[in-house]
Scaffold this motif. Structure first.
Motif, PDB file in Angstrom:
ATOM      1  N   SER A  98       0.834  -1.214   0.000  1.00 28.34           N
ATOM      2  CA  SER A  98       0.000   0.000   0.000  1.00 28.34           C
ATOM      3  C   SER A  98       0.866   1.260   0.000  1.00 28.34           C
ATOM      4  O   SER A  98       0.390   2.355  -0.336  1.00 28.34           O
ATOM      5  CB  SER A  98      -0.932   0.005   1.217  1.00 28.34           C
ATOM      6  OG  SER A  98      -0.222   0.220   2.423  1.00 28.34           O
ATOM      7  N   THR A 159       7.706  -3.026  -4.128  1.00 29.30           N
ATOM      8  CA  THR A 159       6.753  -1.929  -4.276  1.00 29.30           C
ATOM      9  C   THR A 159       7.396  -0.743  -4.979  1.00 29.30           C
ATOM     10  O   THR A 159       6.785  -0.105  -5.848  1.00 29.30           O
ATOM     11  CB  THR A 159       6.231  -1.492  -2.891  1.00 29.30           C
ATOM     12  OG1 THR A 159       5.656  -2.631  -2.227  1.00 29.30           O
ATOM     13  CG2 THR A 159       5.176  -0.412  -3.018  1.00 29.30           C
ATOM     14  N   TYR A 232      -5.835   0.283 -15.349  1.00 28.19           N
ATOM     15  CA  TYR A 232      -4.995   1.038 -14.419  1.00 28.19           C
ATOM     16  C   TYR A 232      -4.079   2.013 -15.145  1.00 28.19           C
ATOM     17  O   TYR A 232      -3.947   3.179 -14.760  1.00 28.19           O
ATOM     18  CB  TYR A 232      -4.169   0.075 -13.573  1.00 28.19           C
ATOM     19  CG  TYR A 232      -3.261   0.760 -12.578  1.00 28.19           C
ATOM     20  CD1 TYR A 232      -3.778   1.568 -11.576  1.00 28.19           C
ATOM     21  CD2 TYR A 232      -1.880   0.610 -12.645  1.00 28.19           C
ATOM     22  CE1 TYR A 232      -2.947   2.211 -10.669  1.00 28.19           C
ATOM     23  CE2 TYR A 232      -1.042   1.235 -11.738  1.00 28.19           C
ATOM     24  CZ  TYR A 232      -1.586   2.034 -10.749  1.00 28.19           C
ATOM     25  OH  TYR A 232      -0.759   2.671  -9.855  1.00 28.19           O
ATOM     26  N   SER A 245      -3.271   5.636  -8.129  1.00 30.37           N
ATOM     27  CA  SER A 245      -2.671   4.595  -7.295  1.00 30.37           C
ATOM     28  C   SER A 245      -3.403   4.380  -5.980  1.00 30.37           C
ATOM     29  O   SER A 245      -3.081   3.451  -5.239  1.00 30.37           O
ATOM     30  CB  SER A 245      -1.192   4.913  -7.020  1.00 30.37           C
ATOM     31  OG  SER A 245      -1.044   6.191  -6.454  1.00 30.37           O
ATOM     32  N   ILE A 248      -4.735   0.967  -4.915  1.00 32.82           N
ATOM     33  CA  ILE A 248      -3.921  -0.030  -4.208  1.00 32.82           C
ATOM     34  C   ILE A 248      -4.465  -0.296  -2.811  1.00 32.82           C
ATOM     35  O   ILE A 248      -4.511  -1.444  -2.359  1.00 32.82           O
ATOM     36  CB  ILE A 248      -2.452   0.441  -4.123  1.00 32.82           C
ATOM     37  CG1 ILE A 248      -1.874   0.711  -5.520  1.00 32.82           C
ATOM     38  CG2 ILE A 248      -1.604  -0.568  -3.362  1.00 32.82           C
ATOM     39  CD1 ILE A 248      -1.880  -0.467  -6.440  1.00 32.82           C
TER      40      ILE A 248
END
Length: 309
Positions: A98, A159, A232, A245, A248
């Motif tokens: 995240s 990430t 996306y 984003s 997420i």
């Protein structure tokens, strides 16, 4: 309305892939499964651009960015995050991932010099806090051992790699490269890269797996890869990575909802608090400041008019 539809579809599909991935684990090596997934996705993407007769000729520089897209969004990031789960629970991996929201905000500023509205930072912080609340019971059992530290570093590295891939997608959009064309090349390069990785690793190609494995593979390839990435990346182009984003931190909400329906998950106080924080943060990120000011101005005017003169 188009962006809302893309946003909703991305959240619903990627939120459900957590459940589908469960059927991918155990029978076939992760890297082999990823090779199968992106190979099928690449075939479907190239069939699509072929039917639509989309232009596919690009410069060497563009192909360099397609390779970066493959590395960052369709290959290395997945491998690193899967490796991280050897040391972490899915809850910790979800929380680490995240952070993509924060990384995208920072990288958008660094790479494109785009000013970020203050509300984006506020919404992002609420979203991450919501994810932490959502997984609070698992976090209370968190044991900071060397293995966990390795897992956290891997998860955050994966990430960050994904965030760089998002920036590559934004660059491609700025160069007027279509989402479908960029994804088709990216997925092709990803499949080739994963093939070489499987060959040099100890992983073995295998087709011995239950039907649930193959059903979930088709779902992950068609919906979780072809459709979701197209939606996306279109969002990255339309509303910017700092807002797009936020999907997420909405994924775990869908995952929890599906777990409630299919796995008997029981909601606790932290679940409601986490959901609330994420949804409020989402509203803050996606609602332009002008609309917020107009809403409160209208409410103020309404209250004044209701007061007896």
């Amino acid at each position: 309305m188009k962006s809302i539809a893309l946003y909703t579809l991305t959240v619903l599909i990627w939120g459900s892939t957590w459940l589908a991935i469960e059927f991918q684990l155990g029978d076939i090596a992760v890297e082999v499964s990823l090779f199968y997934r992106f190979s099928l996705a690449a075939i479907l993407m190239w069939m699509w651009v072929g039917v639509k007769k989309l232009p596919m000729n690009y410069t060497r520089r563009d192909h360099g960015f397609f390779v970066l897209l493959a590395l960052c969004n369709f290959g290395l990031n997945y491998l690193v995050l899967y490796w991280a789960q050897n040391y972490l629970t899915s809850a910790m991996t979800s929380i680490a991932f995240s952070m993509l929201l924060i990384m995208n905000i920072i990288n958008t500023r660094l790479f494109f010099g785009k000013p970020i509205a203050k509300r984006i930072y506020s919404g992002a912080i609420l979203g991450v806090l919501g994810i932490i609340c959502l997984f609070w019971p698992q976090l209370q059992q968190f044991d900071l051992s060397n293995g966990v530290l390795v897992g956290l570093l891997l998860a955050l590295s994966g990430t960050f790699v994904a965030s760089l891939g998002n920036m590559v997608s934004v660059r491609n959009s700025h160069q007027q490269i279509g989402v479908m064309q960029g994804n088709a090349w990216g997925m092709l390069y990803s499949a080739i890269g994963l093939l070489f990785y499987v060959i040099i690793s100890d992983a073995q190609f295998s087709l011995s797996a239950p039907a649930s494995y193959w059903y979930s593979l088709v779902y992950l390839s068609v919906f979780g890869t072809v459709i979701a990435f197209a939606c996306y990346f279109a969002l990255l182009r339309n509303i910017g990575p700092e807002r797009a984003s936020y999907v997420i931190v909405l994924f775990p909400l869908v995952a929890v909802a599906l777990s409630t329906l299919f796995e008997g998950f029981i909601w606790q106080t932290n679940t409601f608090i986490g959901f609330s924080l994420v949804l409020v943060g989402n509203a803050i990120v996606l609602t332009p400041t002008k609309r917020i000011k107009a809403f409160f101005a209208a409410r103020s005017l309404q209250q004044k008019s209701s007061i007896p003169g």
